[in-house]
Design a protein around this motif. Sequence first.
Motif, short mmCIF file in Angstrom:
data_model
loop_
_atom_site.label_atom_id
_atom_site.label_comp_id
_atom_site.label_asym_id
_atom_site.label_seq_id
_atom_site.Cartn_x
_atom_site.Cartn_y
_atom_site.Cartn_z
N ILE A 253 0.83 -1.21 0.00
CA ILE A 253 0.00 0.00 0.00
C ILE A 253 0.87 1.26 0.00
CG2 ILE A 253 -1.65 1.35 1.38
CD1 ILE A 253 -2.83 -1.32 2.32
N ILE A 254 1.91 1.26 0.84
CA ILE A 254 2.80 2.43 0.93
C ILE A 254 3.52 2.64 -0.41
CG2 ILE A 254 4.86 3.36 2.02
CD1 ILE A 254 4.02 1.80 4.56
N ASN A 257 1.25 4.15 -3.07
CA ASN A 257 0.94 5.57 -2.84
C ASN A 257 2.14 6.47 -3.13
OD1 ASN A 257 -1.84 6.38 -1.34
ND2 ASN A 257 -1.34 4.24 -0.96
N GLY A 354 2.16 10.63 0.52
CA GLY A 354 1.69 9.36 -0.02
C GLY A 354 1.96 8.20 0.91
N GLY A 358 -1.04 6.15 2.62
CA GLY A 358 -1.06 4.73 2.32
C GLY A 358 -1.00 3.88 3.58
N LYS A 361 -4.34 3.90 5.31
CA LYS A 361 -5.32 3.10 4.57
C LYS A 361 -5.18 1.62 4.89
CE LYS A 361 -6.39 6.04 0.60
NZ LYS A 361 -7.83 6.07 0.90
#
Length: 399
Positions: A253-254, A257, A354, A358, A361
């Motif tokens: 996810i990171i 982003n 980002g 991320g 999230k």
Amino acid sequence: MYLVVNILGLFIFLGIGFLFSKNRKGIQWKSIAIMVVLNLFLAWFLTSFGVGRAIVSGAADGFNWLVQVAYTGIEFALPSWVHVKSMDFVTSALLPILLIVPLFDILTYIGVLPFIIKWIGKGLSFITGQPKFESFFAVEMMFLGNTEALAVSSLQLKQIKAQRNVTLAMMSMSCVTASIIGSYIQMMPGQFILTAIPINIINAIIVTSLLNPVTVEPEEDTIAKLHGEDGKKEPFFSFLGDSILGAGRLILIIAANVIAFVALAALIDKILQLVNPWLTLEHILGIVMYPFAWLLGLNGSDSFQMAQYMGTKLVTNEFVVMGKVTSIIKDFDPHFKAVLTVFITSFANFSTLGMIIGCFKGIVDKEKNDAISKNVGYMLLSGILVSLLSAAFVGLFVW
């Protein structure tokens, strides 16, 4: 004269935090004053005495050792990613999460981390007047970095209210990672790198206390626990497996982003250059940052150069600026050298936005994610103000 300007700048930077505050009536001025005095002492102590720098350096070495252990696991699975002249971002900054997150989750599972949070948080909370968890999170950030500190605090993030999550997102713009402090010191004056780290942390608390004052009731100011009301824990290896899988998901996810945010910034530059080849986010931000650079007590020429470095750092990252100045910084006057080094010693830039978004999230629910997404501007403002305040504090004692 420049010392007077530096002092004026310090008050103006604090005033900007007040001006953009979400709740000016909720600001705890006594707490702010205590933290300002604390940072004045830290700036004086860490720039004047070797023992202060040795303490910070020793702690950083300990966390750096942990990251080096993580590289052992990465090397076993992906030797071609480690045995290179320069590891890429995913390998150096994200993959260590696969060790760090489970390790801290284990410490939470056996009750060690909650105990540490309780007592260190209690001490810092007593000094700063801030909630226990936010105080301890600031210490975590000093060495773990933003994504790692958020990841190991995932249980707490899920339980606290959305407004406190916004505070932690703002604070996360102002950290560094222990694993790269050694790289920083190879490129910039080490004494100012090590001085910036603890001062950034106190300033992160100051700035978020100004921008986003949150009232935390005593019953809310608690440390998250793994077991439920019945006192039962999930079986250890089941828990550990979930922790490892969660860390892997978080890395993906990171990374997604960060790639998207950096690419979007590059796209904006390309569009701007259709109007004028000189026009870039870096140059625009350099112009915007000029008066703030001057308020750090620099002359006109140094202020212009400092503003350009600030713009570069915000659009790209601190390593780009370090690469530009590493061969010439020895020729800078002491004050310019100090404020420049301290300002760029943080992850406050667009790509970090980002990373933080991320990370959240991958941890919290939609309501808390929406609250953080609505405050992206505040996150960037928080990171910039912390860097400016830290540079101003240190600048007072180096001429």
